[in-house]
Design a protein around this motif. Structure first.
Motif, PDB file in Angstrom:
ATOM      1  N   GLY A  96       0.792  -1.225   0.000  1.00 25.88           N
ATOM      2  CA  GLY A  96       0.000   0.000   0.000  1.00 25.88           C
ATOM      3  C   GLY A  96       0.826   1.277   0.000  1.00 25.88           C
ATOM      4  N   PHE A  97       2.138   1.155  -0.136  1.00 27.57           N
ATOM      5  CA  PHE A  97       2.966   2.356  -0.196  1.00 27.57           C
ATOM      6  C   PHE A  97       3.090   2.799  -1.652  1.00 27.57           C
ATOM      7  CE2 PHE A  97       4.550   0.058   3.581  1.00 27.57           C
ATOM      8  CZ  PHE A  97       4.263   1.009   4.543  1.00 27.57           C
ATOM      9  N   ASP A  98       2.299   3.793  -2.009  1.00 28.82           N
ATOM     10  CA  ASP A  98       2.359   4.285  -3.383  1.00 28.82           C
ATOM     11  C   ASP A  98       3.480   5.315  -3.502  1.00 28.82           C
ATOM     12  OD1 ASP A  98       0.147   2.741  -3.989  1.00 28.82           O
ATOM     13  OD2 ASP A  98      -1.217   4.297  -3.245  1.00 28.82           O
ATOM     14  N   GLY A  99       3.828   5.599  -4.716  1.00 26.52           N
ATOM     15  CA  GLY A  99       4.775   6.685  -4.940  1.00 26.52           C
ATOM     16  C   GLY A  99       6.223   6.291  -4.748  1.00 26.52           C
ATOM     17  N   VAL A 100       6.481   4.985  -4.625  1.00 26.73           N
ATOM     18  CA  VAL A 100       7.876   4.548  -4.602  1.00 26.73           C
ATOM     19  C   VAL A 100       8.266   4.257  -6.053  1.00 26.73           C
ATOM     20  CG1 VAL A 100       9.521   2.855  -3.730  1.00 26.73           C
ATOM     21  CG2 VAL A 100       7.578   3.544  -2.317  1.00 26.73           C
ATOM     22  N   SER A 101       9.055   5.127  -6.643  1.00 25.79           N
ATOM     23  CA  SER A 101       9.311   5.012  -8.082  1.00 25.79           C
ATOM     24  C   SER A 101      10.605   4.261  -8.384  1.00 25.79           C
ATOM     25  CB  SER A 101       9.339   6.390  -8.729  1.00 25.79           C
ATOM     26  OG  SER A 101      10.243   7.232  -8.059  1.00 25.79           O
ATOM     27  N   ASP A 102      11.452   4.078  -7.403  1.00 18.02           N
ATOM     28  CA  ASP A 102      12.679   3.315  -7.652  1.00 18.02           C
ATOM     29  C   ASP A 102      13.270   2.828  -6.335  1.00 18.02           C
ATOM     30  OD1 ASP A 102      14.582   2.223  -9.422  1.00 18.02           O
ATOM     31  OD2 ASP A 102      16.005   3.795  -8.898  1.00 18.02           O
ATOM     32  N   VAL A 103      13.807   1.626  -6.363  1.00 19.68           N
ATOM     33  CA  VAL A 103      14.531   1.089  -5.207  1.00 19.68           C
ATOM     34  C   VAL A 103      15.809   0.435  -5.726  1.00 19.68           C
ATOM     35  CG1 VAL A 103      14.500  -0.512  -3.260  1.00 19.68           C
ATOM     36  CG2 VAL A 103      12.393   0.620  -3.944  1.00 19.68           C
ATOM     37  N   ARG A 104      16.926   0.765  -5.116  1.00 21.88           N
ATOM     38  CA  ARG A 104      18.184   0.100  -5.437  1.00 21.88           C
ATOM     39  C   ARG A 104      18.730  -0.478  -4.133  1.00 21.88           C
ATOM     40  NH1 ARG A 104      19.573  -0.501 -10.701  1.00 21.88           N
ATOM     41  NH2 ARG A 104      21.765   0.027 -10.442  1.00 21.88           N
ATOM     42  N   ALA A 105      19.133  -1.735  -4.185  1.00 23.28           N
ATOM     43  CA  ALA A 105      19.659  -2.387  -2.986  1.00 23.28           C
ATOM     44  C   ALA A 105      21.180  -2.439  -3.057  1.00 23.28           C
ATOM     45  CB  ALA A 105      19.091  -3.788  -2.868  1.00 23.28           C
ATOM     46  N   GLY A 106      21.821  -2.219  -1.942  1.00 17.24           N
ATOM     47  CA  GLY A 106      23.275  -2.278  -1.895  1.00 17.24           C
ATOM     48  C   GLY A 106      23.757  -2.860  -0.586  1.00 17.24           C
ATOM     49  N   LYS A 107      25.063  -2.800  -0.381  1.00 20.52           N
ATOM     50  CA  LYS A 107      25.658  -3.369   0.826  1.00 20.52           C
ATOM     51  C   LYS A 107      26.461  -2.312   1.550  1.00 20.52           C
ATOM     52  CE  LYS A 107      27.269  -6.349  -2.019  1.00 20.52           C
ATOM     53  NZ  LYS A 107      28.085  -7.374  -2.705  1.00 20.52           N
ATOM     54  N   ILE A 108      26.539  -2.484   2.851  1.00 21.67           N
ATOM     55  CA  ILE A 108      27.372  -1.567   3.622  1.00 21.67           C
ATOM     56  C   ILE A 108      28.244  -2.403   4.562  1.00 21.67           C
ATOM     57  CG2 ILE A 108      25.520  -1.200   5.322  1.00 21.67           C
ATOM     58  CD1 ILE A 108      26.564   1.696   5.558  1.00 21.67           C
ATOM     59  N   PHE A 109      29.508  -2.039   4.637  1.00 19.47           N
ATOM     60  CA  PHE A 109      30.435  -2.743   5.521  1.00 19.47           C
ATOM     61  C   PHE A 109      31.010  -1.741   6.507  1.00 19.47           C
ATOM     62  CE2 PHE A 109      30.694  -4.884   1.361  1.00 19.47           C
ATOM     63  CZ  PHE A 109      30.178  -6.111   1.715  1.00 19.47           C
ATOM     64  N   GLU A 110      30.915  -2.047   7.772  1.00 20.22           N
ATOM     65  CA  GLU A 110      31.512  -1.201   8.798  1.00 20.22           C
ATOM     66  C   GLU A 110      32.762  -1.900   9.314  1.00 20.22           C
ATOM     67  OE1 GLU A 110      27.520   1.136  10.324  1.00 20.22           O
ATOM     68  OE2 GLU A 110      27.969  -0.832  11.138  1.00 20.22           O
ATOM     69  N   LEU A 111      33.905  -1.281   9.058  1.00 18.36           N
ATOM     70  CA  LEU A 111      35.184  -1.888   9.410  1.00 18.36           C
ATOM     71  C   LEU A 111      35.855  -1.102  10.526  1.00 18.36           C
ATOM     72  CD1 LEU A 111      34.755  -2.859   6.373  1.00 18.36           C
ATOM     73  CD2 LEU A 111      37.232  -2.984   6.245  1.00 18.36           C
ATOM     74  N   GLU A 112      36.473  -1.841  11.421  1.00 16.02           N
ATOM     75  CA  GLU A 112      37.340  -1.219  12.433  1.00 16.02           C
ATOM     76  C   GLU A 112      38.765  -1.583  12.040  1.00 16.02           C
ATOM     77  OE1 GLU A 112      36.296   0.595  15.361  1.00 16.02           O
ATOM     78  OE2 GLU A 112      38.447   1.051  15.311  1.00 16.02           O
ATOM     79  N   VAL A 113      39.534  -0.614  11.583  1.00 16.82           N
ATOM     80  CA  VAL A 113      40.897  -0.894  11.111  1.00 16.82           C
ATOM     81  C   VAL A 113      41.910  -0.085  11.922  1.00 16.82           C
ATOM     82  CG1 VAL A 113      40.134  -1.397   8.765  1.00 16.82           C
ATOM     83  CG2 VAL A 113      40.820   0.920   9.351  1.00 16.82           C
ATOM     84  N   ALA A 114      43.168  -0.514  11.829  1.00 14.67           N
ATOM     85  CA  ALA A 114      44.238   0.202  12.529  1.00 14.67           C
ATOM     86  C   ALA A 114      44.355   1.629  11.989  1.00 14.67           C
ATOM     87  CB  ALA A 114      45.556  -0.548  12.331  1.00 14.67           C
ATOM     88  N   ASP A 115      44.718   2.558  12.865  1.00 15.77           N
ATOM     89  CA  ASP A 115      44.812   3.962  12.469  1.00 15.77           C
ATOM     90  C   ASP A 115      45.885   4.202  11.415  1.00 15.77           C
ATOM     91  OD1 ASP A 115      42.804   4.548  14.161  1.00 15.77           O
ATOM     92  OD2 ASP A 115      44.078   5.348  15.775  1.00 15.77           O
ATOM     93  N   THR A 116      46.816   3.239  11.305  1.00 18.23           N
ATOM     94  CA  THR A 116      47.905   3.397  10.345  1.00 18.23           C
ATOM     95  C   THR A 116      47.505   2.975   8.922  1.00 18.23           C
ATOM     96  OG1 THR A 116      48.643   1.205  11.005  1.00 18.23           O
ATOM     97  CG2 THR A 116      49.730   3.060  12.054  1.00 18.23           C
ATOM     98  N   THR A 117      46.293   2.451   8.762  1.00 20.22           N
ATOM     99  CA  THR A 117      45.852   1.993   7.442  1.00 20.22           C
ATOM    100  C   THR A 117      45.785   3.170   6.469  1.00 20.22           C
ATOM    101  OG1 THR A 117      44.482   0.391   8.610  1.00 20.22           O
ATOM    102  CG2 THR A 117      44.097   0.633   6.251  1.00 20.22           C
ATOM    103  N   THR A 118      46.428   3.005   5.315  1.00 15.87           N
ATOM    104  CA  THR A 118      46.445   4.098   4.336  1.00 15.87           C
ATOM    105  C   THR A 118      45.231   4.019   3.407  1.00 15.87           C
ATOM    106  OG1 THR A 118      47.671   2.796   2.724  1.00 15.87           O
ATOM    107  CG2 THR A 118      48.970   4.013   4.330  1.00 15.87           C
ATOM    108  N   ASP A 119      44.986   5.123   2.733  1.00 15.83           N
ATOM    109  CA  ASP A 119      43.879   5.162   1.776  1.00 15.83           C
ATOM    110  C   ASP A 119      44.075   4.147   0.663  1.00 15.83           C
ATOM    111  OD1 ASP A 119      42.798   7.122   3.276  1.00 15.83           O
ATOM    112  OD2 ASP A 119      43.062   8.750   1.834  1.00 15.83           O
ATOM    113  N   ASP A 120      45.337   3.961   0.264  1.00 14.52           N
ATOM    114  CA  ASP A 120      45.635   2.981  -0.789  1.00 14.52           C
ATOM    115  C   ASP A 120      45.249   1.575  -0.353  1.00 14.52           C
ATOM    116  OD1 ASP A 120      46.497   4.852  -2.516  1.00 14.52           O
ATOM    117  OD2 ASP A 120      48.644   4.416  -2.330  1.00 14.52           O
ATOM    118  N   GLN A 121      45.552   1.253   0.910  1.00 12.46           N
ATOM    119  CA  GLN A 121      45.196  -0.068   1.423  1.00 12.46           C
ATOM    120  C   GLN A 121      43.680  -0.251   1.446  1.00 12.46           C
ATOM    121  OE1 GLN A 121      47.556   0.268   5.071  1.00 12.46           O
ATOM    122  NE2 GLN A 121      48.636  -1.625   4.532  1.00 12.46           N
TER     123      GLN A 121
END
Lengths: 76, 76
Positions: free
Chosen positions: B29-54
């Motif tokens: 009964g929810f009208d007006g939903v014209s598009d839905v895209r499903a995706g994934k999200i990952f929450e990571l706890e990494v060392a502070d020394t991790t570089t953007d390249d890594q």
């Protein structure tokens, strides 16, 4: 209106997918990954007249299992 | 350091999960939903020394399939 709904497992709920990813990252040589939690994100395009109550109802009825999952709504 | 990695299908890639959710919302009964895209999200706890390249390498090697998916990294 664009909505972004993020569904994540509640703290304390086991996350085997996250654990598998954590181990896989370790195997690939990425050290220092101490925790991984996997979740889902839904990007919805809804009518501008959609109320917050309706959005909340969509999440509780379909998008999230509120027994084990939290959800968060972000409007873009 | 807390990372949030959001993986979504590229534009133009069919998203049957999103379409199923869109239809289910309509049935509820929810009208007006014209598009839905499903995706994934990952929450990571990494060392502070991790570089953007890594971080980038983790995404390309394991977390996202860059042939059909985009990823976005948010630091919290």
């Amino acid at each position: 209106m664009k909505l972004r709904i993020i569904v994540t497992l509640k703290n304390g709920v086991l996350d085997p997918q996250g654990k598998a990813i954590q181990h896989a990252l370790g195997s690939l040589g990425f050290d220092g990954v101490s925790d991984v939690r996997a979740g889902k994100i839904f990007e919805l395009e809804v009518a501008d007249t959609t109320t917050d109550d309706q959005i909340d109802e969509m999440c509780r009825k379909l998008l999230a299992n509120t027994v084990i999952e939290n959800y968060r709504v972000e409007k873009a």
